[in-house]
Enzyme design. Structure first.
Site, PDB file in Angstrom:
ATOM      1  N   SER A 173     -14.481   3.225   1.181  1.00 49.54           N
ATOM      2  CA  SER A 173     -14.906   2.615  -0.084  1.00 49.54           C
ATOM      3  C   SER A 173     -15.683   1.346   0.211  1.00 49.54           C
ATOM      4  O   SER A 173     -15.474   0.714   1.252  1.00 49.54           O
ATOM      5  CB  SER A 173     -13.668   2.274  -0.916  1.00 49.54           C
TER       6      SER A 173
ATOM      7  N   TYR B  21      -5.620  -2.060  -1.733  1.00 49.29           N
ATOM      8  CA  TYR B  21      -6.547  -0.922  -1.638  1.00 49.29           C
ATOM      9  C   TYR B  21      -7.608  -1.234  -0.583  1.00 49.29           C
ATOM     10  O   TYR B  21      -7.920  -0.400   0.274  1.00 49.29           O
ATOM     11  CB  TYR B  21      -7.180  -0.674  -3.006  1.00 49.29           C
TER      12      TYR B  21
HETATM   13  N1  LIG Z   1     -14.049   7.224  -7.625  1.00 48.99           N
HETATM   14  C1  LIG Z   1     -14.641   6.162  -7.069  1.00 48.99           C
HETATM   15  O1  LIG Z   1     -15.380   5.415  -7.709  1.00 48.99           O
HETATM   16  C2  LIG Z   1     -14.454   5.899  -5.594  1.00 48.99           C
HETATM   17  C3  LIG Z   1     -15.171   4.866  -5.001  1.00 48.99           C
HETATM   18  C4  LIG Z   1     -15.001   4.636  -3.634  1.00 48.99           C
HETATM   19  C5  LIG Z   1     -14.143   5.409  -2.900  1.00 48.99           C
HETATM   20  N2  LIG Z   1     -13.437   6.396  -3.503  1.00 48.99           N
HETATM   21  C6  LIG Z   1     -12.516   7.178  -2.676  1.00 48.99           C
HETATM   22  O2  LIG Z   1     -12.809   8.545  -2.889  1.00 48.99           O
HETATM   23  C7  LIG Z   1     -11.613   9.310  -2.747  1.00 48.99           C
HETATM   24  C8  LIG Z   1     -11.395  10.165  -3.988  1.00 48.99           C
HETATM   25  O3  LIG Z   1     -11.332   9.316  -5.122  1.00 48.99           O
HETATM   26  P1  LIG Z   1     -11.416   9.888  -6.599  1.00 48.99           P
HETATM   27  O4  LIG Z   1     -11.858   8.780  -7.474  1.00 48.99           O
HETATM   28  O5  LIG Z   1     -12.151  11.182  -6.599  1.00 48.99           O
HETATM   29  O6  LIG Z   1      -9.849  10.136  -6.887  1.00 48.99           O
HETATM   30  P2  LIG Z   1      -9.155  10.897  -8.132  1.00 48.99           P
HETATM   31  O7  LIG Z   1     -10.163  11.364  -9.116  1.00 48.99           O
HETATM   32  O8  LIG Z   1      -8.054   9.995  -8.568  1.00 48.99           O
HETATM   33  O9  LIG Z   1      -8.528  12.179  -7.412  1.00 48.99           O
HETATM   34  C9  LIG Z   1      -7.578  11.986  -6.420  1.00 48.99           C
HETATM   35  C10 LIG Z   1      -7.200  13.327  -5.861  1.00 48.99           C
HETATM   36  O10 LIG Z   1      -6.250  13.107  -4.820  1.00 48.99           O
HETATM   37  C11 LIG Z   1      -4.994  13.712  -5.167  1.00 48.99           C
HETATM   38  N3  LIG Z   1      -3.941  12.816  -4.676  1.00 48.99           N
HETATM   39  C12 LIG Z   1      -3.655  11.559  -5.070  1.00 48.99           C
HETATM   40  N4  LIG Z   1      -2.600  11.092  -4.384  1.00 48.99           N
HETATM   41  C13 LIG Z   1      -2.217  12.083  -3.543  1.00 48.99           C
HETATM   42  C14 LIG Z   1      -1.180  12.233  -2.599  1.00 48.99           C
HETATM   43  N5  LIG Z   1      -0.289  11.250  -2.384  1.00 48.99           N
HETATM   44  N6  LIG Z   1      -1.075  13.386  -1.902  1.00 48.99           N
HETATM   45  C15 LIG Z   1      -1.965  14.401  -2.124  1.00 48.99           C
HETATM   46  N7  LIG Z   1      -2.956  14.327  -3.009  1.00 48.99           N
HETATM   47  C16 LIG Z   1      -3.079  13.177  -3.713  1.00 48.99           C
HETATM   48  C17 LIG Z   1      -5.031  13.881  -6.688  1.00 48.99           C
HETATM   49  O11 LIG Z   1      -4.227  14.954  -7.143  1.00 48.99           O
HETATM   50  P3  LIG Z   1      -2.653  14.724  -7.529  1.00 48.99           P
HETATM   51  O12 LIG Z   1      -2.615  13.543  -8.433  1.00 48.99           O
HETATM   52  O13 LIG Z   1      -2.215  16.006  -8.146  1.00 48.99           O
HETATM   53  O14 LIG Z   1      -1.958  14.471  -6.234  1.00 48.99           O
HETATM   54  C18 LIG Z   1      -6.516  14.228  -6.874  1.00 48.99           C
HETATM   55  O15 LIG Z   1      -6.775  15.566  -6.541  1.00 48.99           O
HETATM   56  C19 LIG Z   1     -10.503   8.297  -2.476  1.00 48.99           C
HETATM   57  O16 LIG Z   1     -10.306   8.183  -1.086  1.00 48.99           O
HETATM   58  C20 LIG Z   1     -11.061   7.008  -3.048  1.00 48.99           C
HETATM   59  O17 LIG Z   1     -10.489   5.878  -2.450  1.00 48.99           O
HETATM   60  C21 LIG Z   1     -13.577   6.649  -4.830  1.00 48.99           C
END
Ligand SMILES: NC(=O)c1ccc[n+]([C@@H]2O[C@H](COP(=O)([O-])OP(=O)(O)OC[C@H]3O[C@@H](n4cnc5c(N)ncnc54)[C@H](OP(=O)(O)O)[C@@H]3O)[C@@H](O)[C@H]2O)c1
Length: 195
Positions: A154, A167
């Site tokens: 991130s 985080y």
């Molecule tokens: N979205 C952004 O703006 C952004 C920006 C920078 C970096 N990122 C990074 O991108 C990645 C994905 O982010 P996102 O925004 O797409 O997340 P998201 O929409 O919240 O989705 C998270 C996914 O991970 C699963 N998950 C969460 N905790 C888990 C656990 N303990 N074990 C197994 N699965 C788990 C969730 O399903 P369940 O809840 O069913 O487990 C879901 O499928 C992350 O590493 C995040 O830090 C995101």
């Protein structure tokens, strides 16, 4: 002669991939992208219902995706996940995407010991341990370029954002883990990258 389209130039046919947190958001998009290029994908998340719904939709789209429940914060779950992957893909894995992560928004003084443990285990320890567990499978990768690990980091790993202290710390870890593993595993033909 017509120019080749992206999908003609790029193919992951014959490749296998594991995507953590594949039921929503970025992980879900990664699953569809990899499967769209012909890879066999295994996706995990914590919610059985979400995974089942995804699996049904992916099957309708003709994607070759299997799913299993795993809380990546739990060591025994990670071990079980890798056993499932090993059995599903006959002891080989080409791509590991360490995507699942958790964001806890709080002022620094309000984080509890449980918050600390949970976010560290989910965002950082899981990346190290799943990579470690996958090492042998990645060494057996069947694609020409060798195995590949991708960590999803991130901008918060470089910059300070309000109430994202823990985080940010957990996202700085994968940046360095990437450099270290890339160096350690280059001789095994395993590439390690961080997005
Ligand atoms: N979205 C952004 O703006 C952004 C920006 C920078 C970096 N990122 C990074 O991108 C990645 C994905 O982010 P996102 O925004 O797409 O997340 P998201 O929409 O919240 O989705 C998270 C996914 O991970 C699963 N998950 C969460 N905790 C888990 C656990 N303990 N074990 C197994 N699965 C788990 C969730 O399903 P369940 O809840 O069913 O487990 C879901 O499928 C992350 O590493 C995040 O830090 C995101």
């Amino acid at each position: 002669m017509a120019a080749a389209t992206g999908s003609e130039r790029w193919s992951l046919a014959g490749a296998t991939a594991l995507v953590t947190g594949g039921s929503k958001g970025i992980g879900h998009a990664i699953v569809e992208e990899l499967a769209g290029f012909g890879a066999r994908v295994h996706a995990c998340a914590r919610s059985t219902m979400d995974l089942e719904e995804c699996r049904r939709r992916w099957a309708e789209k003709g994607f070759d995706v299997t799913v299993s429940v795993c809380d990546v914060a739990v060591r025994a779950d990670r071990e079980r996940l890798m056993e499932t992957v090993k059995a599903t893909f006959d002891g080989k894995l080409d791509i590991l995407v360490n995507n699942a992560a958790l964001l806890i928004i709080k002022p620094p003084v309000e984080y509890t010991a449980e918050d600390y443990s949970r976010i560290m285990a989910t965002n950082l320890e899981s990346c190290f341990h799943l990579s470690q567990l996958a090492h042998l499978l990645l060494r057996n990768a069947s694609v020409a370029g060798g195995g590949s690990v991708v960590h999803i980091s991130s901008i918060a790993s470089f910059l300070a954002f309000p109430q994202e202290t823990l985080y940010s710390v957990t996202k700085g870890g994968p940046n360095q883990l990437t450099r270290s593993l890339a160096t350690e595993w280059a001789h095994d033909k395993i590439r390690v990258n961080c997005v």
